[in-house]
Design a protein around this motif. Structure first.
Motif, short mmCIF file in Angstrom:
data_model
loop_
_atom_site.label_atom_id
_atom_site.label_comp_id
_atom_site.label_asym_id
_atom_site.label_seq_id
_atom_site.Cartn_x
_atom_site.Cartn_y
_atom_site.Cartn_z
N LEU B 49 0.61 -1.21 -0.05
CA LEU B 49 0.06 -0.08 -0.02
C LEU B 49 1.02 1.43 -0.14
O LEU B 49 -0.06 2.18 0.34
CB LEU B 49 -0.86 0.51 1.29
N ASN B 50 2.77 1.34 -0.19
CA ASN B 50 2.72 2.06 -0.24
C ASN B 50 2.74 3.22 1.23
O ASN B 50 3.92 4.57 0.80
CB ASN B 50 2.60 2.99 -1.12
N LEU B 51 2.64 2.15 2.52
CA LEU B 51 3.03 3.04 3.07
C LEU B 51 4.35 3.29 3.79
O LEU B 51 4.77 3.70 4.41
CB LEU B 51 2.19 2.33 5.16
N VAL B 52 5.09 2.22 3.49
CA VAL B 52 6.51 1.38 3.86
C VAL B 52 7.21 1.46 2.26
O VAL B 52 6.53 1.22 1.66
CB VAL B 52 6.54 -0.04 4.32
N HIS B 53 8.18 2.54 2.57
CA HIS B 53 8.54 2.29 0.52
C HIS B 53 9.23 0.96 0.76
O HIS B 53 10.40 0.82 1.65
CB HIS B 53 9.26 3.75 0.47
N ALA B 54 8.91 0.74 0.15
CA ALA B 54 10.02 -0.70 -0.67
C ALA B 54 11.24 -0.61 -1.61
O ALA B 54 11.18 0.11 -1.62
CB ALA B 54 8.66 -2.37 -1.54
N ASP B 55 11.90 -1.41 -1.57
CA ASP B 55 13.22 -1.00 -1.99
C ASP B 55 13.15 -1.84 -3.43
O ASP B 55 14.07 -1.37 -3.82
CB ASP B 55 14.38 -1.95 -1.05
N GLY B 56 12.30 -3.11 -3.59
CA GLY B 56 11.86 -3.05 -5.03
C GLY B 56 10.94 -4.41 -4.79
O GLY B 56 9.67 -4.63 -3.92
N GLY B 57 10.07 -4.77 -6.30
CA GLY B 57 9.55 -5.51 -6.16
C GLY B 57 8.54 -4.50 -7.54
O GLY B 57 8.41 -3.14 -7.49
N THR B 58 6.99 -4.82 -7.48
CA THR B 58 6.34 -4.56 -8.41
C THR B 58 4.41 -5.35 -7.54
O THR B 58 4.78 -6.04 -7.38
CB THR B 58 5.54 -4.70 -10.00
N VAL B 59 3.79 -4.26 -7.67
CA VAL B 59 2.40 -4.78 -7.31
C VAL B 59 0.77 -3.97 -8.07
O VAL B 59 0.86 -2.91 -8.24
CB VAL B 59 2.11 -4.24 -5.97
N LEU B 60 0.41 -4.73 -8.88
CA LEU B 60 -0.15 -4.84 -9.71
C LEU B 60 -1.63 -4.73 -9.25
O LEU B 60 -1.67 -5.84 -8.76
CB LEU B 60 0.02 -5.67 -11.24
N PHE B 61 -2.58 -3.25 -9.44
CA PHE B 61 -3.97 -4.42 -8.64
C PHE B 61 -4.34 -3.95 -10.07
O PHE B 61 -5.04 -2.69 -11.21
CB PHE B 61 -4.31 -3.02 -7.80
N GLU B 62 -5.90 -5.04 -10.32
CA GLU B 62 -6.50 -5.13 -11.15
C GLU B 62 -6.05 -4.49 -13.04
O GLU B 62 -5.80 -3.64 -13.56
CB GLU B 62 -7.45 -4.04 -11.62
N GLY B 63 -3.83 -5.55 -13.06
CA GLY B 63 -3.25 -4.94 -13.72
C GLY B 63 -2.80 -3.52 -14.39
O GLY B 63 -1.64 -3.68 -14.87
N GLU B 64 -2.83 -2.61 -13.00
CA GLU B 64 -2.55 -1.19 -13.09
C GLU B 64 -1.22 -0.69 -12.05
O GLU B 64 -1.68 -1.59 -10.65
CB GLU B 64 -3.55 -0.01 -12.81
N ASP B 65 -0.22 -0.64 -12.07
CA ASP B 65 0.39 -0.61 -11.56
C ASP B 65 0.09 0.24 -10.41
O ASP B 65 -0.05 1.86 -9.88
CB ASP B 65 1.78 0.30 -11.92
N LEU B 66 0.09 -0.81 -9.15
CA LEU B 66 -0.09 0.24 -7.71
C LEU B 66 0.11 1.59 -7.14
O LEU B 66 -0.63 2.44 -6.91
CB LEU B 66 -0.80 -0.64 -6.49
N TRP B 67 0.94 1.04 -7.58
CA TRP B 67 2.43 2.69 -6.93
C TRP B 67 2.11 3.81 -7.53
O TRP B 67 2.07 4.89 -6.79
CB TRP B 67 3.94 2.25 -6.04
N SER B 68 2.28 3.74 -8.94
CA SER B 68 2.12 4.84 -9.72
C SER B 68 0.15 5.29 -10.24
O SER B 68 0.22 6.41 -10.52
CB SER B 68 2.85 5.03 -10.72
N ASN B 69 0.06 4.66 -9.36
CA ASN B 69 -1.69 4.78 -9.24
C ASN B 69 -2.85 4.96 -8.34
O ASN B 69 -3.49 4.88 -7.79
CB ASN B 69 -2.31 3.89 -10.57
#
Lengths: 231, 287
Positions: B49-69
């Motif tokens: 959920l980007n509450l903690v700034h991850a050092d790496g990886g990707t998170v897709l929500f319904e195919g969209e990049d969660l961190w940039s959207n």
């Protein structure tokens, strides 16, 4: 942003903020350093940050559909609104004093545009120190306030001290051009065209410094808070 | 269809590493996210959920990049991070009034229905609610903006068994339409036995397994034997507990099928977790 601002005013405002804003009435005290009233407003803002922190606002906000950057910007805007309310109240008090308190202020800057300019500089100092310092951790509100208070008091002592010094020099009968200029154009009610021009320039410079420092403070705060883990 | 895809999520802290965590949440399902305290469940959820700034990886929500959207995606995600412990001196109605401003899809009818269902009085302050009621209030908020995915971190931990059961029923009813999904982290494994379709098990910051609940349970067997049999099977036991009459432990299904002379029984999730956590240090009741 509208929803975030609404959240700030409905949940984060500490009741003491209203008392501190009401201390603008200190401008009715004869012979007093009126910039102190602005310091109290900064204190009220600090109380709001503390109130938010103690109520877990960082986590509550993080659960809402907003980014960290938006949350920081909204809080900065909240601070700006409080400060601008104080500046408007100060302007009203100065206008009132033009009629009701014609005597020179022996305790600091006179009721004038200069006073409002100095208040803007004070808030600029507070914003540029307090906001980035707080958002470095997202919780050390006290440390950030202590640092900003040092900056604020140095400014109050410098600006009001200069006005008190110019009064003292002029009253002693010694004619020094620098202090005469301050006495006749800055530390006085803007009743002459020259004084009004000088004070308008001071006000413009103060406003510019306020805008630059606040934008910079918001930018640094956003950058710093991105790295903070919300726990 | 995958509603949430987590790939190679990485976060390093001094003394703890979230090590390339990857798993998916299928649409219309409940994913149970299990692990003991400190295993990395909350860090994973907060990183997602980007509450903690991850050092790496990707998170897709319904195919969209969660961190940039983040803003758009979070509107379609309902979050419950434990009980509602914020602004305790404010009334429920004040908190709800602020919260709903953030959601165009806020469903007041659903919210009011949930308040009645959970017996929550909007005139009460958060501080006047019990721990369980605070969880229910957090759930009421999370369920009232038509979220497609619910992310729940230890939502049942402070609840009594009746309330927990009631919530599990609600969770099942939420996913019934096949469009909603739940990611549900907990260390109360019995709750997942009742409702989870999939299980992701995290241990020491690493994903041990992520699979459907039946396969997860079917991959293991509970075994028990005499004390003199322990030495023979020690190498194939994932974890065991020795006692005065012998031992009980956990084995992989294929090892259990080959283990002659042992009593073999189906494994439940709780036993799987307990014995797997003993993997690094077998415990003896006699000690």
């Amino acid at each position: 942003m509208k929803a975030l601002l609404s959240k700030e005013f409905k949940l984060c405002v500490h009741p003491a903020l209203f008392i501190y804003l009401a201390l603008i009435l200190m401008l009715l005290i004869p012979n007093y350093p009126y910039l102190v009233s602005c310091f109290f407003v900064c204190n009220g803002i600090f109380f709001c940050f503390q109130q938010a922190r103690e109520n877990g606002d960082a986590m509550y906000t993080a659960m809402l559909p907003v980014s960290k950057a938006q949350a920081v910007k909204a809080r900065c805007l909240f601070v700006v609104i409080i400060e601008m309310i104080d500046v408007v109240l100060m302007a009203a008090m100065c206008a009132f004093a033009l009629v009701a308190m014609p005597e020179t202020n022996g305790g600091g800057t006179d009721h004038s545009l200069s006073l409002i300019a100095f208040a803007l500089v004070l808030f600029a100092i507070f914003n540029i120190i307090y906001l980035p310092s707080f958002y470095k951790t997202g919780y050390k509100a006290g440390t950030a306030f202590l640092k900003s208070a040092i900056g604020i008091w140095i400014w109050i002592i410098l600006s009001d001290g200069m006005m008190i010094a110019s009064n003292a020099v002029m009253e002693s009968g010694v004619d020094i051009a620098f202090f005469r200029f301050i006495h006749e154009n800055i530390d006085c009610m803007p009743k002459t065209a020259e004084a009004l021009t000088v004070q308008a320039i001071l006000f413009g410079a103060g406003l510019l410094l306020y805008v630059v420092c606040t934008l910079l403070a918001a930018k640094i705060s956003v950058k710093r808070y991105e790295k903070v883990s919300v726990a | 269809m995958k509603i949430l895809e987590i790939k190679d999520l990485r976060k390093a802290y001094p003394g703890f590493l979230l090590d390339d965590v990857s798993f998916d949440v299928e649409e219309g399902s409940i994913m149970g996210f299990i692990g003991r305290n400190g295993a990395g469940k909350t860090t994973t959820i907060k990183s997602v959920l980007n509450l903690v700034h991850a050092d790496g990886g990707t998170v897709l929500f319904e195919g969209e990049d969660l961190w940039s959207n983040e803003t758009v995606c979070k509107k379609r995600i309902g979050l419950v991070l434990g009980e509602f412990n914020y602004y305790k001196r404010k009334k429920l109605k004040a908190i709800a009034a602020v919260t709903k401003q953030f959601y165009e899809d806020w469903d007041e009818e659903t919210y009011q229905a949930l308040l009645s269902r959970f017996s929550l009085d909007p005139e009460k302050k958060i501080s006047e609610l019990s721990q369980g009621m605070r969880v229910k209030f957090a759930l009421a908020l999370a369920l009232s903006h038509r979220a497609k995915l619910l992310i729940l971190d230890e939502p049942t931990s402070g609840l009594d068994p009746v309330s927990r059961d009631e919530l599990l029923d609600i969770f099942r009813s939420i996913i019934e339409d096949g469009e909603h999904s739940i990611l549900f982290s907990t260390h109360i494994i019995s709750d997942l036995e009742k409702c989870a379709d999939y299980i992701t098990y995290i241990k020491g910051g690493k994903i041990v397994v992520s699979t459907d609940a039946d396969s997860f349970k079917d991959a293991y067997r509970l075994v028990s034997g005499e004390a003199d049999q322990l030495e023979r099977f020690r190498s194939t036991l994932i974890g065991y507990r020795a006692h005065a009459f012998g031992f009980t432990g956990l084995m992989r299904r294929e090892d259990a099928e080959r283990a002659e002379g042992l009593k073999v029984a189906p494994a439940d999730m709780e036993s799987i977790m307990i014995y797997t956590e003993k993997e690094d240090g077998h415990e003896s009741a006699a000690q």
